[in-house]
Design a protein around this motif. Structure first.
Motif, PDB file in Angstrom:
ATOM      1  N   THR A  42      12.733  -8.558  -7.905  1.00  0.00           N
ATOM      2  CA  THR A  42      13.751  -8.622  -8.953  1.00  0.00           C
ATOM      3  C   THR A  42      14.731  -7.482  -8.747  1.00  0.00           C
ATOM      4  O   THR A  42      14.457  -6.539  -7.991  1.00  0.00           O
ATOM      5  CB  THR A  42      13.122  -8.488 -10.354  1.00  0.00           C
ATOM      6  N   SER A  43      15.865  -7.552  -9.412  1.00  0.00           N
ATOM      7  CA  SER A  43      16.878  -6.500  -9.252  1.00  0.00           C
ATOM      8  C   SER A  43      16.394  -5.168  -9.806  1.00  0.00           C
ATOM      9  O   SER A  43      16.839  -4.094  -9.360  1.00  0.00           O
ATOM     10  CB  SER A  43      18.178  -6.911  -9.954  1.00  0.00           C
ATOM     11  N   ASP A  44      15.467  -5.206 -10.782  1.00  0.00           N
ATOM     12  CA  ASP A  44      14.943  -3.964 -11.364  1.00  0.00           C
ATOM     13  C   ASP A  44      13.682  -3.479 -10.658  1.00  0.00           C
ATOM     14  O   ASP A  44      13.293  -2.322 -10.822  1.00  0.00           O
ATOM     15  CB  ASP A  44      14.628  -4.179 -12.856  1.00  0.00           C
ATOM     16  N   GLY A  45      13.043  -4.353  -9.886  1.00  0.00           N
ATOM     17  CA  GLY A  45      11.826  -3.965  -9.187  1.00  0.00           C
ATOM     18  C   GLY A  45      10.639  -3.862 -10.129  1.00  0.00           C
ATOM     19  O   GLY A  45      10.648  -4.379 -11.247  1.00  0.00           O
ATOM     20  N   ALA A  46       9.590  -3.194  -9.665  1.00  0.00           N
ATOM     21  CA  ALA A  46       8.370  -3.014 -10.456  1.00  0.00           C
ATOM     22  C   ALA A  46       7.714  -1.711 -10.025  1.00  0.00           C
ATOM     23  O   ALA A  46       8.067  -1.126  -8.989  1.00  0.00           O
ATOM     24  CB  ALA A  46       7.419  -4.187 -10.252  1.00  0.00           C
ATOM     25  N   SER A  47       6.757  -1.242 -10.821  1.00  0.00           N
ATOM     26  CA  SER A  47       6.141   0.045 -10.517  1.00  0.00           C
ATOM     27  C   SER A  47       4.637   0.000 -10.681  1.00  0.00           C
ATOM     28  O   SER A  47       4.083  -0.904 -11.316  1.00  0.00           O
ATOM     29  CB  SER A  47       6.720   1.138 -11.418  1.00  0.00           C
ATOM     30  N   SER A  48       3.985   0.999 -10.098  1.00  0.00           N
ATOM     31  CA  SER A  48       2.544   1.189 -10.227  1.00  0.00           C
ATOM     32  C   SER A  48       2.278   2.676 -10.044  1.00  0.00           C
ATOM     33  O   SER A  48       3.012   3.366  -9.326  1.00  0.00           O
ATOM     34  CB  SER A  48       1.789   0.377  -9.170  1.00  0.00           C
ATOM     35  N   GLN A  49       1.238   3.185 -10.694  1.00  0.00           N
ATOM     36  CA  GLN A  49       0.974   4.622 -10.602  1.00  0.00           C
ATOM     37  C   GLN A  49      -0.474   4.899 -10.213  1.00  0.00           C
ATOM     38  O   GLN A  49      -1.355   4.060 -10.383  1.00  0.00           O
ATOM     39  CB  GLN A  49       1.297   5.307 -11.931  1.00  0.00           C
ATOM     40  N   PHE A  50      -0.683   6.128  -9.662  1.00  0.00           N
ATOM     41  CA  PHE A  50      -2.027   6.526  -9.262  1.00  0.00           C
ATOM     42  C   PHE A  50      -2.152   8.040  -9.309  1.00  0.00           C
ATOM     43  O   PHE A  50      -1.155   8.774  -9.318  1.00  0.00           O
ATOM     44  CB  PHE A  50      -2.382   5.984  -7.875  1.00  0.00           C
ATOM     45  N   ASP A  51      -3.368   8.517  -9.338  1.00  0.00           N
ATOM     46  CA  ASP A  51      -3.680   9.935  -9.483  1.00  0.00           C
ATOM     47  C   ASP A  51      -3.654  10.617  -8.111  1.00  0.00           C
ATOM     48  O   ASP A  51      -4.344  10.195  -7.183  1.00  0.00           O
ATOM     49  CB  ASP A  51      -5.071  10.076 -10.109  1.00  0.00           C
ATOM     50  N   ILE A  52      -2.841  11.678  -7.974  1.00  0.00           N
ATOM     51  CA  ILE A  52      -2.800  12.435  -6.716  1.00  0.00           C
ATOM     52  C   ILE A  52      -3.267  13.874  -6.917  1.00  0.00           C
ATOM     53  O   ILE A  52      -2.934  14.757  -6.123  1.00  0.00           O
ATOM     54  CB  ILE A  52      -1.388  12.431  -6.096  1.00  0.00           C
ATOM     55  N   SER A  53      -4.043  14.113  -7.965  1.00  0.00           N
ATOM     56  CA  SER A  53      -4.506  15.475  -8.249  1.00  0.00           C
ATOM     57  C   SER A  53      -5.256  16.088  -7.072  1.00  0.00           C
ATOM     58  O   SER A  53      -5.226  17.298  -6.858  1.00  0.00           O
ATOM     59  CB  SER A  53      -5.406  15.474  -9.494  1.00  0.00           C
ATOM     60  N   VAL A  71       0.851  -1.184   0.000  1.00  0.00           N
ATOM     61  CA  VAL A  71       0.000   0.000   0.000  1.00  0.00           C
ATOM     62  C   VAL A  71       0.887   1.235   0.000  1.00  0.00           C
ATOM     63  O   VAL A  71       1.878   1.295   0.740  1.00  0.00           O
ATOM     64  CB  VAL A  71      -0.930   0.022   1.229  1.00  0.00           C
ATOM     65  N   ILE A  72       0.542   2.222  -0.821  1.00  0.00           N
ATOM     66  CA  ILE A  72       1.251   3.498  -0.846  1.00  0.00           C
ATOM     67  C   ILE A  72       0.310   4.573  -0.300  1.00  0.00           C
ATOM     68  O   ILE A  72      -0.845   4.674  -0.734  1.00  0.00           O
ATOM     69  CB  ILE A  72       1.685   3.885  -2.271  1.00  0.00           C
ATOM     70  N   GLU A  73       0.800   5.377   0.634  1.00  0.00           N
ATOM     71  CA  GLU A  73       0.015   6.487   1.151  1.00  0.00           C
ATOM     72  C   GLU A  73       0.704   7.799   0.815  1.00  0.00           C
ATOM     73  O   GLU A  73       1.899   7.968   1.064  1.00  0.00           O
ATOM     74  CB  GLU A  73      -0.155   6.375   2.666  1.00  0.00           C
ATOM     75  N   ALA A  74      -0.063   8.726   0.236  1.00  0.00           N
ATOM     76  CA  ALA A  74       0.404  10.094  -0.006  1.00  0.00           C
ATOM     77  C   ALA A  74      -0.353  10.992   0.959  1.00  0.00           C
ATOM     78  O   ALA A  74      -1.580  10.916   1.060  1.00  0.00           O
ATOM     79  CB  ALA A  74       0.130  10.507  -1.449  1.00  0.00           C
ATOM     80  N   GLU A  75       0.362  11.843   1.681  1.00  0.00           N
ATOM     81  CA  GLU A  75      -0.324  12.659   2.675  1.00  0.00           C
ATOM     82  C   GLU A  75       0.346  14.014   2.852  1.00  0.00           C
ATOM     83  O   GLU A  75       1.541  14.173   2.632  1.00  0.00           O
ATOM     84  CB  GLU A  75      -0.381  11.934   4.021  1.00  0.00           C
ATOM     85  N   ARG A  76      -0.466  14.978   3.217  1.00  0.00           N
ATOM     86  CA  ARG A  76       0.025  16.288   3.638  1.00  0.00           C
ATOM     87  C   ARG A  76      -0.498  16.524   5.049  1.00  0.00           C
ATOM     88  O   ARG A  76      -1.673  16.807   5.254  1.00  0.00           O
ATOM     89  CB  ARG A  76      -0.452  17.401   2.703  1.00  0.00           C
ATOM     90  N   GLY A  77       0.407  16.357   6.047  1.00  0.00           N
ATOM     91  CA  GLY A  77      -0.008  16.472   7.440  1.00  0.00           C
ATOM     92  C   GLY A  77      -1.115  15.479   7.749  1.00  0.00           C
ATOM     93  O   GLY A  77      -1.108  14.352   7.271  1.00  0.00           O
ATOM     94  N   ARG A  78      -2.094  15.913   8.521  1.00  0.00           N
ATOM     95  CA  ARG A  78      -3.226  15.059   8.856  1.00  0.00           C
ATOM     96  C   ARG A  78      -4.476  15.472   8.099  1.00  0.00           C
ATOM     97  O   ARG A  78      -5.575  14.985   8.380  1.00  0.00           O
ATOM     98  CB  ARG A  78      -3.497  15.126  10.362  1.00  0.00           C
ATOM     99  N   VAL A  79      -4.294  16.392   7.162  1.00  0.00           N
ATOM    100  CA  VAL A  79      -5.453  16.972   6.491  1.00  0.00           C
ATOM    101  C   VAL A  79      -5.850  16.180   5.255  1.00  0.00           C
ATOM    102  O   VAL A  79      -7.012  15.863   5.045  1.00  0.00           O
ATOM    103  CB  VAL A  79      -5.158  18.442   6.101  1.00  0.00           C
ATOM    104  N   LEU A  80      -4.871  15.843   4.415  1.00  0.00           N
ATOM    105  CA  LEU A  80      -5.151  15.155   3.159  1.00  0.00           C
ATOM    106  C   LEU A  80      -4.372  13.853   3.088  1.00  0.00           C
ATOM    107  O   LEU A  80      -3.182  13.816   3.399  1.00  0.00           O
ATOM    108  CB  LEU A  80      -4.770  16.048   1.973  1.00  0.00           C
ATOM    109  N   ARG A  81      -5.035  12.790   2.644  1.00  0.00           N
ATOM    110  CA  ARG A  81      -4.358  11.501   2.494  1.00  0.00           C
ATOM    111  C   ARG A  81      -5.029  10.712   1.370  1.00  0.00           C
ATOM    112  O   ARG A  81      -6.248  10.650   1.283  1.00  0.00           O
ATOM    113  CB  ARG A  81      -4.401  10.699   3.781  1.00  0.00           C
ATOM    114  N   ILE A  82      -4.199  10.142   0.512  1.00  0.00           N
ATOM    115  CA  ILE A  82      -4.671   9.265  -0.556  1.00  0.00           C
ATOM    116  C   ILE A  82      -3.965   7.929  -0.399  1.00  0.00           C
ATOM    117  O   ILE A  82      -2.742   7.881  -0.224  1.00  0.00           O
ATOM    118  CB  ILE A  82      -4.377   9.859  -1.946  1.00  0.00           C
ATOM    119  N   ARG A  83      -4.709   6.840  -0.463  1.00  0.00           N
ATOM    120  CA  ARG A  83      -4.136   5.498  -0.307  1.00  0.00           C
ATOM    121  C   ARG A  83      -4.287   4.727  -1.611  1.00  0.00           C
ATOM    122  O   ARG A  83      -5.349   4.725  -2.221  1.00  0.00           O
ATOM    123  CB  ARG A  83      -4.821   4.774   0.848  1.00  0.00           C
ATOM    124  N   HIS A  84      -3.215   4.081  -2.036  1.00  0.00           N
ATOM    125  CA  HIS A  84      -3.186   3.361  -3.310  1.00  0.00           C
ATOM    126  C   HIS A  84      -2.749   1.917  -3.087  1.00  0.00           C
ATOM    127  O   HIS A  84      -1.732   1.658  -2.427  1.00  0.00           O
ATOM    128  CB  HIS A  84      -2.206   4.060  -4.266  1.00  0.00           C
TER     129      HIS A  84
END
Length: 260
Positions: free
Chosen positions: A72-83, A49-62
């Protein structure tokens, strides 16, 4: 996802194994998170789970996906909208690897910052993040004062880019700064210098107070009457205006407006 996590026995994920990049696509802010979890002895079916947050006011969980895809040595990625976070400045990120059945937290990475695709550098922190919101007839207000003072401007004033390049923001800053410094100085009453946090660790409150002391030319009153704090905050605002040559900038903006 609203379940609670058990924080017992977690492993610390190294920051070099996490790369967060912010990109702009179709007027949206897209956050791309690349993870390399090889060698951490985590369960392949664990949930990331990835959490994007600004203080305790705004939080988005992905929900990033299963940990196994990053083994793997290269890893992997995933993206989400934080608008919804508004300005990406001062947004912090957290990586959580969770055992699905028990919700036991297996591994974490805390306090992460994003990078820009243009220069690969971590964006500079803004002492005063700005977000745009409908204030229903109001012009500005402050929020998140306990952790990172944030200026909220009414979205009817224009876009953030337009506001930053116009005299509007310049004219608001003295009152905004005075309100912040007055609040923080009152909030820190009775605290000694060693109790204010470590500026090197990015303690925004300490940074504000140190900056206020620089502008005022003296320490803020740690004891005393409201009038003492008010006078200190006003002296700090005057110092800020002199440092930024604010009077001259506003006068020039007024002349340009009259000429047009």
């Amino acid at each position: 996802m609203s379940r609670r996590f058990n924080f017992t026995g977690r492993v610390k994920i190294l920051k070099e194994d996490v790369k967060i990049i912010i990109e702009s696509h179709d007027n949206k802010l897209i956050c791309n998170v690349q993870l390399r979890l090889e060698g951490y002895n985590l369960r392949a079916d664990a949930m990331v789970v990835i959490e994007a947050e600004r203080g305790r006011v705004l939080r988005i969980r992905h929900d990033w996906g299963r940990a196994g895809k990053a083994f793997t040595s290269d890893g992997a990625s995933s993206q989400f909208d934080i608008s919804a976070m508004g300005d990406p400045e001062d947004v912090r990120y957290r990586v959580l690897v969770v055992e699905q059945e028990s919700c036991r937290l297996l591994a974490t990475a805390e306090g992460l910052e994003a990078h820009s695709t243009q220069d690969g550098e971590t964006p500079q922190r803004s002492l005063l993040p700005i977000v745009m919101r409908d204030l229903h007839g109001g012009v500005w207000e402050l929020e998140n004062m306990e952790e990172s003072p944030t200026l909220v401007l009414d979205s009817g004033l224009g876009t953030k880019q337009e506001i930053k390049s116009s005299p509007v923001l310049l004219s608001l800053l003295p009152g905004v700064i005075r309100a912040i410094l007055t609040y923080l100085a009152h909030d820190q009453q009775g605290e000694g210098p060693d109790d204010e946090g470590d500026i090197a660790d990015g303690n925004t409150i300490s940074m504000w107070l140190v900056q206020g002391e620089k502008w005022a030319g003296c320490s803020y009153p740690r004891t005393g009457e409201h009038s003492d704090i008010d006078e200190w905050a006003q002296n700090a605002v005057t110092g800020f205006c002199k440092e930024k040559k604010l009077r001259g900038s506003l006068a020039m903006a007024m002349e340009m407006t009259q000429e047009s």
